[in-house]
Design an enzyme around this catalytic site. Structure first.
Site, PDB file in Angstrom:
ATOM      1  N   GLY A  95     -87.963 -36.196 -19.040  1.00  0.00           N
ATOM      2  CA  GLY A  95     -88.956 -35.142 -18.864  1.00  0.00           C
ATOM      3  C   GLY A  95     -90.211 -35.691 -18.231  1.00  0.00           C
ATOM      4  O   GLY A  95     -90.497 -36.892 -18.312  1.00  0.00           O
ATOM      5  N   GLY A  97     -94.445 -34.381 -17.110  1.00  0.00           N
ATOM      6  CA  GLY A  97     -95.484 -33.366 -17.083  1.00  0.00           C
ATOM      7  C   GLY A  97     -96.789 -33.981 -16.634  1.00  0.00           C
ATOM      8  O   GLY A  97     -96.847 -35.149 -16.239  1.00  0.00           O
ATOM      9  N   GLY A  98     -97.873 -33.172 -16.694  1.00  0.00           N
ATOM     10  CA  GLY A  98     -99.162 -33.689 -16.287  1.00  0.00           C
ATOM     11  C   GLY A  98     -99.631 -34.829 -17.168  1.00  0.00           C
ATOM     12  O   GLY A  98    -100.379 -35.702 -16.732  1.00  0.00           O
ATOM     13  N   GLY A 100     -97.685 -37.178 -18.605  1.00  0.00           N
ATOM     14  CA  GLY A 100     -96.948 -38.414 -18.436  1.00  0.00           C
ATOM     15  C   GLY A 100     -95.449 -38.183 -18.448  1.00  0.00           C
ATOM     16  O   GLY A 100     -94.967 -37.120 -18.062  1.00  0.00           O
ATOM     17  N   VAL A 102     -91.484 -38.597 -20.407  1.00  0.00           N
ATOM     18  CA  VAL A 102     -90.736 -38.683 -21.665  1.00  0.00           C
ATOM     19  C   VAL A 102     -89.447 -39.448 -21.377  1.00  0.00           C
ATOM     20  O   VAL A 102     -88.709 -39.111 -20.444  1.00  0.00           O
ATOM     21  CB  VAL A 102     -90.404 -37.286 -22.234  1.00  0.00           C
ATOM     22  CG1 VAL A 102     -89.621 -37.418 -23.527  1.00  0.00           C
ATOM     23  CG2 VAL A 102     -91.693 -36.497 -22.473  1.00  0.00           C
ATOM     24  N   ASP A 212    -100.394 -23.603 -26.414  1.00  0.00           N
ATOM     25  CA  ASP A 212     -99.638 -23.739 -25.163  1.00  0.00           C
ATOM     26  C   ASP A 212     -98.187 -23.324 -25.393  1.00  0.00           C
ATOM     27  O   ASP A 212     -97.255 -24.018 -25.002  1.00  0.00           O
ATOM     28  CB  ASP A 212     -99.716 -25.176 -24.645  1.00  0.00           C
ATOM     29  CG  ASP A 212     -99.274 -25.289 -23.177  1.00  0.00           C
ATOM     30  OD1 ASP A 212     -99.227 -24.247 -22.493  1.00  0.00           O
ATOM     31  OD2 ASP A 212     -98.968 -26.413 -22.729  1.00  0.00           O
TER      32      ASP A 212
END
Length: 389
Positions: A95, A97-98, A100, A102, A212
Site C-alpha cells: 500500500g 499513500g501521502g 508513506g 505499507v 477520514d
C-alpha cells in the site's frame, strides 16, 4: 673480519626490523584504540539518539498507557523490522499513500504483519503517527484493525499492524486489480460492521472521531470481514466537548459540507462520510468522478438528485437488487440519504445507523418504504470547491 662485519650488519638489520615492527605495532595499537573509541562514541550517540527518538515519539506515553490499562504493545527494533521486510524491499509494498508506504513483513515467529513506514519526516507526521498509536492502543473492537506494536527508535515511528489479506473495500467496489463482485448480502454486512466500529469509537469513554472515513480505509480479510483502519487524523474529544474547531482534514468526496463551511467538527462528520460509503456500496460509483456531468461530479449530489427524481434503481450497480431484496435496498438508500443531510444535527448517530442496518439485515419482511421528500437537501452538498486539507 668479514664474518664480524656480517654479524654486525645482521644485528643492525635485526634491531632495525624490531624497531620498525614495534613502531608499526604501536601505530596499529593507536589506530585500533582510535577506531574502538570512535565506534564506542558512535554507538553511544546512536543509543542516545534512539532514546531521544523513543521519548519524542511518545514512548513514555506508551509506557503509561500500558502500565495503566495493561495494554500489550510490542516495541520492535528497527533492524528486526528490516529483516522482516528484506530491508523494506519494494516487492513487499502492499500500500502507498501521502503518509508513506505499507509493507508486508514476516516476523521470526512466522506472524505476517503490515508495517507502515513514513516517506517524509516532519513534526506533523510524527504527531499523526504518535496520535494513531495513542488511539489504537486504547481501542479494542473486532472491526478495527489491531495495532500489534511499533518501533519508536527511528526518527518517525514505524507502526506494526495485523495483516489484512484482501485489500480495501474501495478496491472491491470499484473492481481494481480484478477484484470479484461483492454480493449485496456481503455489502450490507460490511456496512453494518463498519457502522458498529464507528459507533464504538463515538461511544468510547473519551469519544474518538475518525475524521477520514472512506472505503479505502476499510480493509477486508478473506471472509470479507471489515476492519476500519488509518487513525492518523483521528482525535479524542472530551465527553463535555460536543464539537471542536479543527483544520479541515479528510478526502474530497467524503468531507462533511457543514464542517467545510463552519470548521466545526463533530461525530456527525463521520456519519456523513459513512453515508458516502453506503452510496458507494449501492451504486458502485466513485465519490468524485469526471465521467459524470459537471453538476453530478460529487456522488452525494448525484445520489440525492437521483432520489428526488425517483431514479434510485437506475443508478444502482448491476447485480445489487432483485425481487427478494428490493425493499431492503430502498431502506438502505433512505438511511444513506439521512446520513447525507446538510445539517449535522439532522443526521442520525452512528449507533442509530448501526441499529438500523442490523434490523435491515435480520428483517424477514420489510414494510413498503414510503417515498420521501428530498427537497430539503440543498446545493451545499457540492464539495468541488477548493479547500485546504
Amino acid at each position: 673480519m668479514v664474518m664480524a662485519e656480517s654479524t654486525d650488519k645482521a644485528a643492525y638489520l635485526t634491531s632495525t626490523m624490531m624497531k620498525m615492527t614495534g613502531a608499526c605495532l604501536g601505530i596499529f595499537f593507536l589506530l585500533a584504540c582510535g577506531c574502538l573509541l570512535y565506534c564506542t562514541i558512535r554507538k553511544r550517540r546512536i543509543i542516545l539518539l534512539k532514546e531521544q527518538n523513543f521519548q519524542k515519539n511518545g514512548g513514555l506515553l506508551l509506557d503509561q498507557i500500558a502500565s495503566r490499562r495493561g495494554v500489550p504493545a510490542e516495541i520492535f527494533k528497527e533492524e528486526y523490522l528490516k529483516r522482516a521486510t528484506e530491508n523494506f524491499d519494494e516487492n513487499h509494498v502492499i500500500g502507498e499513500g501521502g503518509f508513506g508506504m505499507v509493507y508486508r513483513g514476516v516476523l521470526h515467529d512466522n506472524r505476517v504483519v503490515a508495517i507502515k513506514k513514513p516517506k517524509i519526516m516532519d513534526q506533523s507526521q510524527i504527531s499523526q503517527f504518535v496520535n494513531e498509536i495513542h488511539i489504537l492502543l486504547q481501542i479494542s473492537h473486532p472491526n478495527v484493525v489491531k495495532l500489534l506494536g511499533c518501533c519508536l527508535e527511528t526518527e518517525v515511528p514505524l507502526l506494526v499492524y495485523e495483516f489484512i489479506s484482501n485489500g480495501t473495500l474501495f478496491q472491491h467496489i470499484h473492481r481494481e486489480q480484478n477484484r470479484p463482485f461483492i454480493s449485496w448480502e456481503n455489502r450490507l454486512r460490511i456496512a453494518t460492521e463498519t457502522a458498529g466500529a464507528l459507533a464504538h469509537l463515538h461511544s468510547h469513554s473519551i469519544p474518538v472521531l475518525h475524521r477520514d472515513m472512506k472505503s479505502a480505509n476499510i480493509l477486508l480479510d478473506n471472509n470479507h470481514i471489515a476492519k476500519v483502519s488509518d487513525f492518523g487524523a483521528s482525535r479524542f474529544v472530551p465527553s463535555d466537548q460536543t464539537q471542536m474547531t479543527a483544520l479541515v482534514q479528510g478526502t474530497f468526496g467524503y468531507l462533511d459540507p457543514e464542517c467545510l463551511h463552519t470548521g466545526q467538527l463533530t461525530d456527525k462528520s463521520d456519519v456523513y462520510s459513512f453515508g458516502i460509503v453506503l452510496v458507494e456500496l449501492l451504486t458502485g460509483e466513485k465519490p468524485l468522478s469526471l465521467d459524470r456531468p459537471e453538476v453530478h461530479k460529487s456522488l452525494a449530489m448525484y445520489f440525492i438528485s437521483s432520489l428526488r427524481e425517483n431514479r434510485l434503481f437506475q443508478i444502482l450497480e448491476n447485480g445489487i437488487v432483485n425481487e427478494t431484496n428490493n425493499a431492503q435496498v430502498r431502506a438502505v438508500a433512505e438511511l444513506a440519504r439521512k446520513c447525507l443531510k446538510v445539517k449535522g444535527e439532522d443526521r442520525p448517530t452512528m449507533k442509530e445507523v448501526e441499529d438500523e442496518l442490523i434490523r435491515l439485515g435480520n428483517f424477514q419482511e420489510l414494510p413498503r418504504v414510503v417515498q420521501q421528500n428530498y427537497e430539503e437537501t440543498e446545493p451545499l452538498l457540492d464539495e468541488t470547491s477548493n479547500y485546504s486539507i
